[in-house]
Design a protein around this motif. Structure first.
Motif, PDB file in Angstrom:
ATOM      1  N   UNK A 344       7.400  -4.338  -1.508  1.00 53.96           N
ATOM      2  CA  UNK A 344       7.574  -3.286  -2.508  1.00 53.96           C
ATOM      3  C   UNK A 344       7.044  -1.971  -1.943  1.00 53.96           C
ATOM      4  N   UNK A 345       7.863  -0.951  -1.958  1.00 58.48           N
ATOM      5  CA  UNK A 345       7.469   0.388  -1.522  1.00 58.48           C
ATOM      6  C   UNK A 345       7.222   1.257  -2.757  1.00 58.48           C
ATOM      7  N   UNK A 346       6.160   2.044  -2.718  1.00 55.39           N
ATOM      8  CA  UNK A 346       5.925   2.987  -3.805  1.00 55.39           C
ATOM      9  C   UNK A 346       5.248   2.400  -5.018  1.00 55.39           C
ATOM     10  N   UNK A 347       4.414   1.372  -4.823  1.00 54.08           N
ATOM     11  CA  UNK A 347       3.609   0.880  -5.943  1.00 54.08           C
ATOM     12  C   UNK A 347       2.709   2.034  -6.407  1.00 54.08           C
ATOM     13  N   UNK A 349       0.395   4.913  -6.989  1.00 53.56           N
ATOM     14  CA  UNK A 349      -0.687   5.510  -6.204  1.00 53.56           C
ATOM     15  C   UNK A 349      -0.782   4.982  -4.769  1.00 53.56           C
ATOM     16  N   UNK A 350       0.315   4.485  -4.240  1.00 54.55           N
ATOM     17  CA  UNK A 350       0.336   4.075  -2.837  1.00 54.55           C
ATOM     18  C   UNK A 350       0.162   5.315  -1.956  1.00 54.55           C
ATOM     19  N   UNK A 351      -0.842   5.307  -1.098  1.00 57.09           N
ATOM     20  CA  UNK A 351      -1.088   6.435  -0.191  1.00 57.09           C
ATOM     21  C   UNK A 351      -0.328   6.234   1.118  1.00 57.09           C
ATOM     22  N   UNK A 352      -0.309   7.269   1.939  1.00 56.51           N
ATOM     23  CA  UNK A 352       0.319   7.141   3.256  1.00 56.51           C
ATOM     24  C   UNK A 352      -0.419   6.089   4.085  1.00 56.51           C
ATOM     25  N   UNK A 353      -1.734   6.031   3.927  1.00 61.35           N
ATOM     26  CA  UNK A 353      -2.519   5.030   4.637  1.00 61.35           C
ATOM     27  C   UNK A 353      -2.138   3.613   4.182  1.00 61.35           C
ATOM     28  N   UNK A 354      -1.970   3.466   2.857  1.00 62.12           N
ATOM     29  CA  UNK A 354      -1.536   2.173   2.322  1.00 62.12           C
ATOM     30  C   UNK A 354      -0.190   1.763   2.924  1.00 62.12           C
ATOM     31  N   UNK A 355       0.742   2.727   2.934  1.00 55.33           N
ATOM     32  CA  UNK A 355       2.073   2.433   3.446  1.00 55.33           C
ATOM     33  C   UNK A 355       2.037   2.103   4.928  1.00 55.33           C
ATOM     34  N   UNK A 377       8.986  -0.097 -12.546  1.00 58.44           N
ATOM     35  CA  UNK A 377       8.077  -0.680 -13.544  1.00 58.44           C
ATOM     36  C   UNK A 377       8.806  -1.583 -14.529  1.00 58.44           C
ATOM     37  N   UNK A 378       8.171  -2.685 -14.854  1.00 59.89           N
ATOM     38  CA  UNK A 378       8.692  -3.616 -15.850  1.00 59.89           C
ATOM     39  C   UNK A 378       7.847  -3.473 -17.105  1.00 59.89           C
ATOM     40  N   UNK A 379       8.484  -3.073 -18.202  1.00 60.83           N
ATOM     41  CA  UNK A 379       7.781  -2.834 -19.457  1.00 60.83           C
ATOM     42  C   UNK A 379       7.012  -4.079 -19.895  1.00 60.83           C
ATOM     43  N   UNK A 380       5.738  -3.873 -20.238  1.00 64.96           N
ATOM     44  CA  UNK A 380       4.903  -4.971 -20.700  1.00 64.96           C
ATOM     45  C   UNK A 380       3.985  -5.525 -19.637  1.00 64.96           C
ATOM     46  N   UNK A 381       4.237  -5.168 -18.368  1.00 69.76           N
ATOM     47  CA  UNK A 381       3.350  -5.616 -17.292  1.00 69.76           C
ATOM     48  C   UNK A 381       2.223  -4.605 -17.103  1.00 69.76           C
ATOM     49  N   UNK A 382       1.052  -5.030 -16.596  1.00 74.34           N
ATOM     50  CA  UNK A 382      -0.064  -4.101 -16.398  1.00 74.34           C
ATOM     51  C   UNK A 382       0.288  -2.915 -15.508  1.00 74.34           C
ATOM     52  N   UNK A 383       1.101  -3.131 -14.474  1.00 69.72           N
ATOM     53  CA  UNK A 383       1.426  -2.043 -13.554  1.00 69.72           C
ATOM     54  C   UNK A 383       2.222  -0.932 -14.222  1.00 69.72           C
ATOM     55  N   UNK A 384       2.975  -1.289 -15.260  1.00 73.25           N
ATOM     56  CA  UNK A 384       3.778  -0.282 -15.949  1.00 73.25           C
ATOM     57  C   UNK A 384       2.905   0.766 -16.623  1.00 73.25           C
ATOM     58  N   UNK A 385       1.654   0.414 -16.911  1.00 72.16           N
ATOM     59  CA  UNK A 385       0.731   1.360 -17.564  1.00 72.16           C
ATOM     60  C   UNK A 385      -0.115   2.132 -16.552  1.00 72.16           C
ATOM     61  N   UNK A 386       0.050   1.818 -15.273  1.00 74.26           N
ATOM     62  CA  UNK A 386      -0.743   2.514 -14.252  1.00 74.26           C
ATOM     63  C   UNK A 386      -0.206   3.921 -13.994  1.00 74.26           C
ATOM     64  N   UNK A 387      -1.112   4.839 -13.751  1.00 77.59           N
ATOM     65  CA  UNK A 387      -0.714   6.203 -13.399  1.00 77.59           C
ATOM     66  C   UNK A 387      -0.171   6.207 -11.982  1.00 77.59           C
ATOM     67  N   UNK A 388       0.921   6.915 -11.773  1.00 82.02           N
ATOM     68  CA  UNK A 388       1.571   6.940 -10.470  1.00 82.02           C
ATOM     69  C   UNK A 388       1.703   8.379  -9.977  1.00 82.02           C
ATOM     70  N   UNK A 389       1.032   8.691  -8.865  1.00 84.62           N
ATOM     71  CA  UNK A 389       1.057  10.054  -8.316  1.00 84.62           C
ATOM     72  C   UNK A 389       2.026  10.212  -7.141  1.00 84.62           C
ATOM     73  N   UNK A 390       2.819   9.182  -6.874  1.00 83.42           N
ATOM     74  CA  UNK A 390       3.742   9.248  -5.743  1.00 83.42           C
ATOM     75  C   UNK A 390       5.126   9.660  -6.264  1.00 83.42           C
ATOM     76  N   UNK A 391       5.643  10.774  -5.752  1.00 82.43           N
ATOM     77  CA  UNK A 391       6.941  11.254  -6.237  1.00 82.43           C
ATOM     78  C   UNK A 391       8.085  10.445  -5.632  1.00 82.43           C
TER      79      UNK A 391
END
Length: 586
Positions: A344-347, A349-355, A377-391
């Protein structure tokens, strides 16, 4: 709203529930009379999206429909009943579903008795069922992954009440055995060994759509696989959302390695499994795969990310070092094992270092193939509520870079195959060129080659001549008729008449009294010739008498008579085989 009956709707909070033991039920297939009458002269069509588990569900639904009397439609426009079996893992899969449902409005317009059903994982998501029935008024039945065994009753209720039925149950899940099935492939079969998942990775909807982890009883799995072997299947794939966790819910030491070994012992030519979670992949599994040559040296091992931080937020339960150590142990014990993965790409807040850590893993492992995705994002999963700063632009740029790295290792593996010979299970004519046959190697590489259609379902040796990176071009090593002759020999050895012949032949060859009589006959024949050459009529007559006595005893000997009878019984079958080979030769 008056035409719609909402019996049950999905509830994500209920879907999270877990209990210790599932209810195991043996299905009694009772076809409602109304459904039986409706099915007469009508056809069905099932459109399947998603993973192998969905394919297996569709085979079971086809089994129910054919039990009721429906026949499989030859084309979409003629179908009297259509089921769209949906996937919820990725957003684009859902978009394809909407387009597919829209195609069947014409069936409804042309035939007012047309029945349309939508089922599967997507229906287990909250609000999905309501959206379907409100957007597509010709959808008559909506049900989920836990309602498949109730399919005929749902059709019966729709016909009887003349209303659209929505029945999507959200609960941990049961195990239903004795399910009907229409296999989509005559040589390759999927066998469920477990359902559901308890891992709850933060991005994944599967635990909510498929329920808790629950393993089938080993005896049921073995019986199903044994029947497939007896029916001549060449490949079995054991299925589970996480096959590695098989048996853990029994709390008695049962493991996936144990069921894998038991199925391998049945003698299926090819045995595969999917999907594996790295956290549950132990050394015993590696040893079993290495031990049995009919377990394919191909493992799908999703990594998802190479970053420890991202893996933690994904809830994957391992870090990069642990994953790479597992890969090392696999390659040490099974040097020729091919590995594929999911990334999965772009989870969020994935940083360049993470990638970059993900790219590092790909380069170190050198995958043979990979399924790569931009996070949705899949509605209802915890990740769907995470803030995402990656455009979005950054995500797509990283995806492109990832694909290039993956292609590098895929290309290297493919080019290394050139000039080598591999065993290929022939699927049939290539989808892109009907003049070619296609099939997969033991390492799951697609190969195209020239050959006759009657090789479908056979395992043949193919020498690789060209690489197209994701598929190969090759040529048959043996003449097709020689391949068939060998195949016929193997099949004949399992025929009851052939078995009886070889058993009688062995007894004939090992019986000492019969062997002694054969020697006496041979000695008497030699004496007859010798006396005849001397002109000794008396000696010739004496030798002839000894010959006839030995011959009579020999012809009436039980093992000799059994051998001759077995040979006579087998000869008509051999004539049929010869005729079949001649037909194919022509």
């Amino acid at each position: 709203m008056g035409r719609k009956v909402y019996k049950s709707l999905p509830d994500m909070s209920k879907a999270r529930n877990r209990v210790d033991l599932p209810l195991i039920k043996a299905e009694e297939i009772l076809v409602p009379e109304r459904v039986k009458n409706f099915a007469k002269g009508r056809t069905y069509l099932i459109k399947t999206f998603g993973c192998q588990a969905n394919v297996r569900d569709s085979e079971i639904m086809a089994g129910y429909l054919e039990k009721a009397g429906f026949c499989k439609a030859t084309d979409e426009t003629s179908a009297s009943l259509v089921i769209v079996n949906t996937c919820a893992v990725r957003e684009n899969a859902e978009e394809k579903v909407y387009g597919e449902i829209g195609k069947f409005k014409a069936n409804h317009t042309r035939d007012k008795s047309f029945v349309m059903a939508v089922c599967g994982c997507m229906m287990q998501e909250e609000k999905a069922a309501e959206k379907i029935v409100s957007t597509y008024p010709y959808v008559n039945i909506v049900f989920g992954t836990h309602n498949i065994s109730n399919l005929l009753n749902l059709i019966d209720e729709h016909l009887g009440r003349n209303k659209d039925i929505v029945d999507v149950i959200s609960y941990p899940g049961d195990i239903v055995e004795n399910l009907p099935s229409i296999r989509l492939d005559p040589y390759k079969a999927y066998v469920n060994i477990a359902y559901g998942c308890d891992k709850f990775c933060t991005y994944c909807i599967v635990p909510y759509t498929r329920g808790r982890e629950r393993s089938r009883q080993k005896e049921e799995i073995i019986a199903e696989c044994k029947q497939l072997v007896e029916e001549g299947y060449q490949e079995i794939t054991l299925l589970g959302q996480n096959v590695n966790s098989y048996g853990k819910d029994f709390h008695d030491g049962t493991s996936f390695a144990s069921i894998l070994e038991e199925v391998a012992k049945l003698g299926i030519p090819r045995l595969r499994f999917m999907t594996s979670h790295p956290w549950d992949f132990d050394d015993k599994m590696i040893d079993i795969i290495a031990k049995y040559p009919n377990i394919m040296h191909f493992i799908h091992l999703p990594v998802q990310s190479g970053s420890d931080d991202v893996l933690r937020r994904m809830g994957r339960r391992y870090d990069q070092a642990q994953y790479l150590d597992l890969v090392r142990r696999i390659k040490e014990r099974i040097p020729d094992c091919a590995l594929s993965t999911d990334i999965i790409v772009g989870f969020p807040d994935e940083t360049e270092e993470d990638f970059q850590a993900t790219l590092d893993v790909c380069e170190k492992v050198g995958y043979d193939s990979a399924f790569t995705f931009i996070y949705s994002p899949r509605k209802g999963t915890p990740a769907a509520a995470m803030k995402d700063d990656v455009d979005a632009a950054t995500k797509h740029e990283r995806f492109t870079r990832l694909v290039k790295v993956i292609e590098k290792s895929v290309t290297a593996h493919a080019e290394a195959m050139i000039g080598k010979t591999y065993k290929v299970l022939v699927d049939g004519p290539s989808k892109k060129d009907e003049n070619l046959l296609s099939g997969y190697t033991e390492s799951n590489k697609l190969v195209h080659f020239v050959g006759p259609s009657y090789l479908k379902g056979k395992i043949v040796e193919v020498k690789i001549n060209q690489s197209h990176t994701y598929s190969m071009i090759g040529e048959l090593v043996d003449d097709p008729l020689l391949i068939m002759a060998k195949e016929v020999g193997r099949e004949l050895s399992n025929e009851p008449l052939a078995k009886a012949y070889f058993e009688a032949k062995r007894a004939y060859e090992e019986d000492e009294s019969a062997s002694k009589l054969r020697q006496q006959i041979e000695d008497a024949q030699k004496e007859m010739v010798a006396y005849a050459n001397k002109g000794d009529d008396e000696g010739h007559a004496k030798a002839k008498k000894a010959y006839l006595e030995a011959k009579t005893l020999y012809e009436n000997h039980p093992v000799v008579k059994n051998f001759e009878t077995a040979k006579e019984d087998l000869e008509p079958l051999l004539v049929q085989v010869a005729s079949l080979i001649n037909e194919r030769k022509e």
